[in-house]
Motif scaffolding. Structure first.
Motif, mmCIF file in Angstrom:
data_model
loop_
_atom_site.group_PDB
_atom_site.id
_atom_site.type_symbol
_atom_site.label_atom_id
_atom_site.label_comp_id
_atom_site.label_asym_id
_atom_site.label_seq_id
_atom_site.Cartn_x
_atom_site.Cartn_y
_atom_site.Cartn_z
ATOM 1 N N VAL A 144 -12.780 -0.261 -6.555
ATOM 2 C CA VAL A 144 -13.027 0.165 -5.172
ATOM 3 C C VAL A 144 -11.844 -0.304 -4.323
ATOM 4 O O VAL A 144 -11.026 -1.099 -4.774
ATOM 5 N N ASP A 145 -11.782 0.206 -3.117
ATOM 6 C CA ASP A 145 -10.682 -0.121 -2.204
ATOM 7 C C ASP A 145 -11.133 -1.278 -1.308
ATOM 8 O O ASP A 145 -12.100 -1.145 -0.561
ATOM 9 N N ALA A 172 -11.832 -4.964 -6.580
ATOM 10 C CA ALA A 172 -11.511 -4.477 -5.234
ATOM 11 C C ALA A 172 -9.999 -4.554 -5.058
ATOM 12 O O ALA A 172 -9.431 -5.638 -4.885
ATOM 13 N N THR A 173 -9.364 -3.395 -5.115
ATOM 14 C CA THR A 173 -7.901 -3.387 -5.187
ATOM 15 C C THR A 173 -7.243 -3.075 -3.840
ATOM 16 O O THR A 173 -7.917 -2.891 -2.838
ATOM 17 N N LYS A 177 -2.693 -4.691 1.083
ATOM 18 C CA LYS A 177 -2.645 -3.885 2.306
ATOM 19 C C LYS A 177 -3.460 -4.508 3.438
ATOM 20 O O LYS A 177 -3.538 -3.939 4.525
ATOM 21 N N LEU A 178 -4.089 -5.653 3.163
ATOM 22 C CA LEU A 178 -4.892 -6.321 4.189
ATOM 23 C C LEU A 178 -4.295 -7.683 4.504
ATOM 24 O O LEU A 178 -3.792 -8.366 3.607
ATOM 25 N N PRO A 179 -4.410 -8.122 5.765
ATOM 26 C CA PRO A 179 -4.001 -9.495 6.076
ATOM 27 C C PRO A 179 -4.869 -10.463 5.283
ATOM 28 O O PRO A 179 -6.061 -10.186 5.065
ATOM 29 N N SER A 219 -4.579 -6.770 -6.591
ATOM 30 C CA SER A 219 -3.493 -5.978 -6.013
ATOM 31 C C SER A 219 -2.512 -5.620 -7.108
ATOM 32 O O SER A 219 -1.996 -6.494 -7.799
ATOM 33 N N SER A 220 -2.271 -4.340 -7.256
ATOM 34 C CA SER A 220 -1.308 -3.898 -8.263
ATOM 35 C C SER A 220 0.113 -4.208 -7.815
ATOM 36 O O SER A 220 1.029 -4.267 -8.619
ATOM 37 N N GLU A 221 0.296 -4.380 -6.517
ATOM 38 C CA GLU A 221 1.627 -4.661 -5.974
ATOM 39 C C GLU A 221 1.961 -6.144 -6.050
ATOM 40 O O GLU A 221 3.066 -6.523 -6.395
#
Ligand code: GDP
Length: 239
Positions: A144-145, A172-173, A177-179, A219-221
């Motif tokens: 999920v995001d 939860a990936t 992108k979130l602080p 996080s994939s990044e």
């Protein structure tokens, strides 16, 4: 030896599923949620699974063979006339078993509005058939995001996996992108929306437990959650 991973084949129907019976871990989630990126980041390959900004492209079950301890040199060249040529056999299969090789099976993404109802129905049938009947399916990773509350489809899928008693992990990936300060709050919200009673991280010390509902930030990044996901995955395929 470094992890070795290879794309094997895409199956559009159950007849094409592999028959070598190596353990499988399925990946489910909305189109574009980051399934391909997760596979690539986990095995540290940039081009293994194709990532894209075009949701709905994946209309097949995609089988990736993962060799956690590297791939030994084994023979058995495939017979091009063999309809089941993608499955391992003989000494190649024995080598794969002793090297703990397994498959990631990337499922068609759900929740994509632009496909026809009949196409949606046929995807659903294929996914459900696989998830219900597949004996060598050890566990399911639902992605999920982290930025958003789970969609209705996300909730339905999680409840469905719970109903069928599949060993499962919710990932939860896109955490990067979130602080940082917001990540845990969103994770808690996802747990509540998915009806998780006790929220735990992935248990990597015991055998598979279908009543556990582990939730992991990823996080994939950035590589957040990577080690935990890898340890959990190896536990499932080896137990
Ligand atoms: P799939 O359809 O579920 O396989 O999704 P993809 O892996 O193709 O990802 C969809 C888009 O989201 C791509 O543009 C990815 O680069 C991006 N993406 C996926 N995971 C992450 C992540 O963890 N962080 C960031 N920043 N972007 C991601």
């Amino acid at each position: 030896m470094a992890v070795f991973s290879e794309f094997v084949m895409s199956a559009a129907s159950a007849r094409q599923f592999l028959t070598d019976n190596l353990p499988e871990i399925a990946l489910v989630g909305r189109s574009n949620v980051g399934k391909s990126s997760m596979i690539n980041s986990l095995v540290r390959a940039n081009k293994l699974a194709r990532t894209s900004n075009t949701p709905g492209r994946t209309q097949t079950l995609n089988f990736y063979r993962i060799w956690p301890e590297g791939k030994p040199k084994v023979g058995d060249p495939a017979d091009p006339d063999d309809k089941d040529r993608f499955s391992l056999k003989g000494t190649a299969l024995e080598a794969a078993q002793s090297a703990h090789a397994f498959y990631f099976v990337d499922m068609p993404g759900y929740g994509y509005a632009k496909v026809s109802e009949s196409q949606r129905q046929s995807w659903r049938k294929l996914i459900e058939h696989y998830l219900i009947t597949r004996e060598n399916l050890r566990a399911v990773i639902q992605i999920v995001d982290l930025r958003h509350p789970p969609s209705k489809d996300d909730v339905a899928m999680w409840e469905w996996l719970r109903h069928y008693g599949r060993v499962r992990l919710c990932l939860a990936t896109k955490a990067d992108k979130l602080p940082r300060g917001q990540r845990i709050n969103n994770l808690r919200q996802i747990a509540a929306d998915l009806g998780m009673k006790v929220v735990t991280g992935p248990d990597t010390g015991t055998t598979a437990d279908a009543s556990a509902e582990p939730l992991l930030m990823y996080s994939s990044e950035e590589g957040v959650g990577r080690e935990e996901l890898w340890a959990w995955t190896l536990l499932q395929v080896r137990s």
